[in-house]
Scaffold this motif. Structure first.
Motif, PDB file in Angstrom:
ATOM      1  N   LEU A 286       0.807  -1.225   0.000  1.00  0.00           N
ATOM      2  CA  LEU A 286       0.000   0.000   0.000  1.00  0.00           C
ATOM      3  C   LEU A 286       0.837   1.271   0.000  1.00  0.00           C
ATOM      4  O   LEU A 286       0.658   2.131  -0.884  1.00  0.00           O
ATOM      5  N   PRO A 287       1.763   1.469   0.930  1.00  0.00           N
ATOM      6  CA  PRO A 287       2.554   2.699   0.885  1.00  0.00           C
ATOM      7  C   PRO A 287       3.464   2.773  -0.337  1.00  0.00           C
ATOM      8  O   PRO A 287       3.714   3.875  -0.857  1.00  0.00           O
ATOM      9  N   PHE A 288       3.952   1.612  -0.803  1.00  0.00           N
ATOM     10  CA  PHE A 288       4.815   1.649  -1.978  1.00  0.00           C
ATOM     11  C   PHE A 288       4.029   2.123  -3.200  1.00  0.00           C
ATOM     12  O   PHE A 288       4.525   2.926  -3.998  1.00  0.00           O
ATOM     13  N   ILE A 289       2.820   1.634  -3.352  1.00  0.00           N
ATOM     14  CA  ILE A 289       1.987   2.056  -4.480  1.00  0.00           C
ATOM     15  C   ILE A 289       1.674   3.545  -4.375  1.00  0.00           C
ATOM     16  O   ILE A 289       1.760   4.292  -5.372  1.00  0.00           O
ATOM     17  N   ARG A 290       1.334   4.005  -3.183  1.00  0.00           N
ATOM     18  CA  ARG A 290       0.992   5.421  -3.006  1.00  0.00           C
ATOM     19  C   ARG A 290       2.176   6.325  -3.335  1.00  0.00           C
ATOM     20  O   ARG A 290       2.011   7.393  -3.950  1.00  0.00           O
TER      21      ARG A 290
END
Length: 426
Positions: A286-290
């Motif tokens: 999730l944070p990597f995609i964001r």
């Protein structure tokens, strides 16, 4: 842990010899800071705290192959090793559902560490089912003081599942002789529950012998070099005429000649571990995609967080993981029911429920570990991020036993009413 692959007899050169290992404390010794958890709420809160503690170092430990000695000791002090000890012996006696939540929380933070206590809990269940009252009082008491159980179950180099490690009953004493592999947690253990065979009048019988880690003749070798679960302490153990006491020997064959929950209990912990690794992968994605991922050019949006096909794929991962959670929770209720009243029907129902949970948790964890890269893009594969550890850990751990046989067990039960076989791998 049961390894279903046949490995050549030639052994790899050990990565490093094990440290001398922990020593069992005297029976009268104080707990030395080890907590005793008394309730399900305390167990879950302790697991949440511990997961937060170990998560920051998970990538570095996996990258550098650093065995988590300090983390294992903190886990002992937290009291989580003893949460399945029955209440009548001073433990919390938590439900299977609570145990699986604890395992999943820790595995999401560090899939390597989540595996270490699996065989500890398995051995405690084997003790609950097959041990005498005196054996239970002795080993449960030691566990509540912070002592750890490893395992020496699997053997390699042969195409069958016959146990060649022997319990030798001689006039001068009882001895264990043999060699084991994939001994998860043995490096960190005070006791190594070891599956042995013994020749008796009625034929070959199997026993689980609780061997002291420090006993003369015990050699634990840190030679596990799989590409996943790298720091679980899953090396080899050699036994050279290790003397054991009869009081440390627990019947094993007898525990499968009647309906018991040893098999489904062991398997549901594996399912929870797989689901936890999958959740860890999703949480990392999730944070990597964001922050790093880009939308595909044809999406016509400015951010990966708005890419419609990415959102669809991410939603699919989330749904499958939550479905695995639900099947694990459902199966846990069946295991608890079978523990209270073990019959052919109740144990079969528990085994089938766990088989379904194991099948879905396997596919969900592998999907989460793989989609992390597909949705994160090429940048997600850079070694600096260490995101490959989720897929590697899931891929290696889910090979514990073939999931295709889980589907077979479910189908045969649903269609033909055939109960699954009784053994530790169903």
């Amino acid at each position: 842990m049961t390894d279903t692959t046949t490995v050549p007899t030639a052994r790899a050169v050990p990565l490093a010899p094990a440290a001398p290992g922990p020593q069992p404390v005297p029976a009268s010794a104080p707990r030395q800071g080890t907590q005793v958890i008394r309730s399900a709420e305390e167990a879950l809160e302790a697991a949440r705290r511990f997961a937060q503690e170990i998560a920051p170092g998970a990538q570095a430990r996996d990258r550098d192959r650093t065995l988590p000695w300090q983390e294992v000791e903190r886990f002992s002090q937290s009291g989580l090793w003893g949460i399945t000890v029955p209440r009548e012996y001073g433990g919390a006696g938590v439900s299977t559902g609570v145990l699986t939540q604890v395992v999943a929380l820790i595995a999401a933070a560090d899939g390597n560490f989540g595996h270490i206590p699996q065989n500890h809990y398995y051995a405690l269940e084997a003790l609950r089912v097959g041990g005498s009252s005196a054996q239970k009082a002795f080993f449960y008491g030691r566990v509540l003081r912070g002592e750890r159980l490893g395992n020496a179950l699997a053997e390699i180099g042969h195409k069958d599942f016959k146990r060649r490690t022997q319990l030798l009953r001689e006039p001068g004493g009882w001895f264990v002789q043999g060699q084991k592999f994939y001994c998860t947690g043995a490096i960190f253990a005070h006791w190594i529950p070891t599956l042995v065979s013994a020749q008796e009048a009625q034929g070959e019988r199997q026993y689980l012998v609780f061997v002291p880690r420090s006993a003369p003749g015990v050699t634990v070798i840190d030679d596990w070099d799989g590409f996943g679960q790298r720091v679980t302490g899953s090396g080899s153990v050699q036994f050279e005429r290790v003397r054991v006491e009869p009081e440390w020997v627990v019947p094993f064959t007898a525990s499968f000649e009647r309906p018991t929950t040893i098999g489904p209990f062991a398997q549901i912990i594996h399912a929870a571990l797989d689901a936890g690794i999958g959740h860890g992968a999703l949480q990392a994605a999730l944070p990597f995609i964001r922050d790093h991922a880009r939308p595909w050019i044809d999406a016509g949006v400015d951010s990966a967080t708005q890419d419609p096909l990415l959102l669809q794929q991410l939603g699919n991962v989330h749904v499958r993981l939550r479905a695995a959670d639900a099947l694990i929770a459902r199966a846990a209720l069946a295991v608890d029911a079978a523990q209270r009243l073990p019959t052919d029907d109740s144990v079969a129902a528990a085994s089938v429920a766990v088989a379904g949970a194991k099948a879905l948790s396997t596919s969900a964890s592998l999907l989460a570990g793989s989609k992390l890269f597909e949705l994160g893009g090429s940048g997600a594969t850079l070694a600096a991020h260490g995101l490959d550890r989720f897929w590697r850990n899931a891929r290696v751990h889910t090979l514990h036993d073939p999931v295709r046989w889980k589907y077979h067990a479910v189908g045969n039960y649903v269609l033909n009413g055939v109960r699954p076989p009784r053994h530790g791998a169903i």
